[in-house]
Each structure stands twice: as C-alpha cells, then as structure tokens.
Scaffold this active site. Structure first.
Site, PDB file in Angstrom:
ATOM      1  N   SER A  49      -1.426   2.458   4.585  1.00 48.71           N
ATOM      2  CA  SER A  49      -2.578   1.626   4.012  1.00 48.71           C
ATOM      3  C   SER A  49      -2.990   0.647   4.614  1.00 48.71           C
ATOM      4  O   SER A  49      -2.224   0.044   5.203  1.00 48.71           O
ATOM      5  CB  SER A  49      -2.311   1.529   2.644  1.00 48.71           C
ATOM      6  OG  SER A  49      -3.400   0.917   1.768  1.00 48.71           O
ATOM      7  N   TYR A  81       3.332  -1.456  -4.455  1.00 47.78           N
ATOM      8  CA  TYR A  81       2.677  -0.545  -3.376  1.00 47.78           C
ATOM      9  C   TYR A  81       2.501  -1.026  -1.987  1.00 47.78           C
ATOM     10  O   TYR A  81       2.813  -0.384  -1.165  1.00 47.78           O
ATOM     11  CB  TYR A  81       1.094  -0.279  -3.708  1.00 47.78           C
ATOM     12  CG  TYR A  81       0.296   0.701  -3.130  1.00 47.78           C
ATOM     13  CD1 TYR A  81       0.362   2.142  -3.394  1.00 47.78           C
ATOM     14  CD2 TYR A  81      -0.549   0.211  -1.883  1.00 47.78           C
ATOM     15  CE1 TYR A  81      -0.267   2.989  -2.871  1.00 47.78           C
ATOM     16  CE2 TYR A  81      -1.454   1.135  -1.322  1.00 47.78           C
ATOM     17  CZ  TYR A  81      -1.192   2.523  -1.830  1.00 47.78           C
ATOM     18  OH  TYR A  81      -2.169   3.280  -1.170  1.00 47.78           O
TER      19      TYR A  81
END
Length: 257
Positions: free
Chosen positions: A145, A158
C-alpha cells in the site's frame, strides 16, 4: 503449458478483479478467501473448470498448509507459477494509539504480513517446481500500500503491516532468486465498493475533487492493480521492487485552501 496462479483475498475487491483478470488471460486460478459466500459468488462469475476456490484463513498456519496441499494436487499438469499475497483487513483505521487492543493489532498484522509469510513459505516448493518445469522464474507479488511510505492518522497497525510487506518483499527477492522473483504493488486510492459480494456491493460516484487529487484524473480501480500484477509476471529482469499504482497521488503536493 497451462500455468496456475494462487490469489489470496480473492473473493472481493482487488482479489476478485485479479482472479477474473487472470482467468480471462487463460490462467488457472486457485482463489483463497476466508469468506466462503464471496467465493461462491466468484464461482458464478467465472469459468469453474479453471478455478479452484479454497475457503481459508491465510493467517492460520494449519489452514494455509491444508490449502496449499490441495493446490499442489490440483496443479500437477499446470504448475503454480505465481502467488499473489493480497489478503488484508481492508479498513486501515484503528483509532487512537492508546486505545488499540493488542489482539486487534495482531489481527491486522496476521491478515496481511503473517499471511504473506505463511502463504509464501507454503507455496515455495510448488513455485520452485514450476521454475524447473517451465524454465522461467516463478513469481510472488505482494500487495502492499502507499500507506507503507505515507500515513493518515490512526492507521498504525495497517501501515505497519504494509511496511512489513515492503521489507518482506526485498528480503525474499534476494533470498529466493533466481528461481523466484518477488515484487510488490502499492495501491493508492482504489475503489473497491463496487467489487464486493452482492450483499455489500455499492454503486459509487466520485466527486470531481476526488478525481482531482490524482494527476491521472480519476480514482483507481481493482483492474489497475490486476494489470500491475500482470506486468510483474512478465518483467523477467525485475525483482525486489515496489510499484506505486496510485494515479500519481503520492507525488502531488496538496495545499490547504
């Protein structure tokens, strides 16, 4: 020779789009997901002869071992040439740091980083066998990401899991080559709400301001990530790399009005 690709988190979002993309390209696909209902819908949208669905918690060592044993039996005539470690908890927000429960922290890391380790380890004998059969390097593509290199507030777990994915990528690349190449795709803003299972699917219309944050002029789609994965599979001299697929969002300076 037919080839097989294994995709985790295949039932929805980026995983669903990637599964359908590679089926359309003639691959056999082993689709893993913890959501059996999402996998069942995937079967209805695909070509069952070339699709194997495997309900699996990819953060569980036992379930991963069982799944890849089944994949090994299924790929006897179509070697496992690629693994896409896509599974993750999609929601990045975990709240204030002082309120983050250790069990929740571990859940984020297990769903993405631990899962990538477990699936890569389990797939490795099959990937090496594919390299022997085809004479071409097998591939692992990790879905990271842009949050691995930039953050929004209250996304600690995350971001840490995706940063770990980046580090795991280059560590595996230097250790597993030349038989296996390992790369990572870093999605930016990818709209997945219209790629969920039917009970959670939403029609989406983006504002011009949303599109304007991207030099490419639009928000990303799961298909954009599937195409980036395909690029890595064919890029024989590329390994250990991290590709931002974000419409240019991370290189645009944004000022407050």
């Amino acid at each position: 020779m037919e080839k097989t690709i294994a995709i985790t988190g295949a039932g929805q979002g980026i995983g669903r789009a990637s599964t359908l993309h590679f089926l359309d390209k003639g691959w056999r696909v082993a689709a893993l997901d913890i959501d059996a209902a999402a996998l069942a819908e995937l079967v209805g949208a695909a070509t069952p002869k070339r699709l194997m669905t495997l309900p699996c918690d990819v953060g569980s060592e036992r379930e991963v071992a069982i799944a890849f044993e089944a994949i090994g039996s299924w790929t006897s005539k179509a070697p496992l040439a690629a693994l896409v470690n896509n599974a993750a908890i999609a929601n990045p927000y975990c709240g204030p740091l002082e309120d983050v429960d250790l069990a929740d922290w571990r859940a984020w890391l297990d769903a993405s980083l631990t899962a990538a380790f477990l699936c890569s380890r389990a797939a490795l004998p099959l990937l090496r066998e594919a390299e022997r059969q085809t004479g071409e390097a097998a591939n692992i593509v990790n879905i990271s990401s842009t949050r691995s290199v930039m953050s929004e507030p209250e996304s600690f777990a995350y971001a840490a899991s995706k940063g770990g994915i980046d580090a795991l990528t280059h560590a595996m690349a230097v250790s597993l080559g030349p038989q296996v190449r390992v790369n990572a795709v870093r999605p930016g803003w990818i709209e997945t709400r219209d790629w969920q299972k039917e009970s959670e699917r939403q029609e989406v219309e983006h504002r011009e301001t949303d599109k304007g944050q991207h030099p490419a002029g639009r928000v990303g789609t799961p298909q954009d990530i599937a195409e980036a994965v395909e690029y890595f599979l064919g890029a024989g001299f590329v390994t250990g790399q991290h590709l931002n697929v974000d419409g240019g969002m991370t290189v645009k300076m944004i000022y407050e009005d």
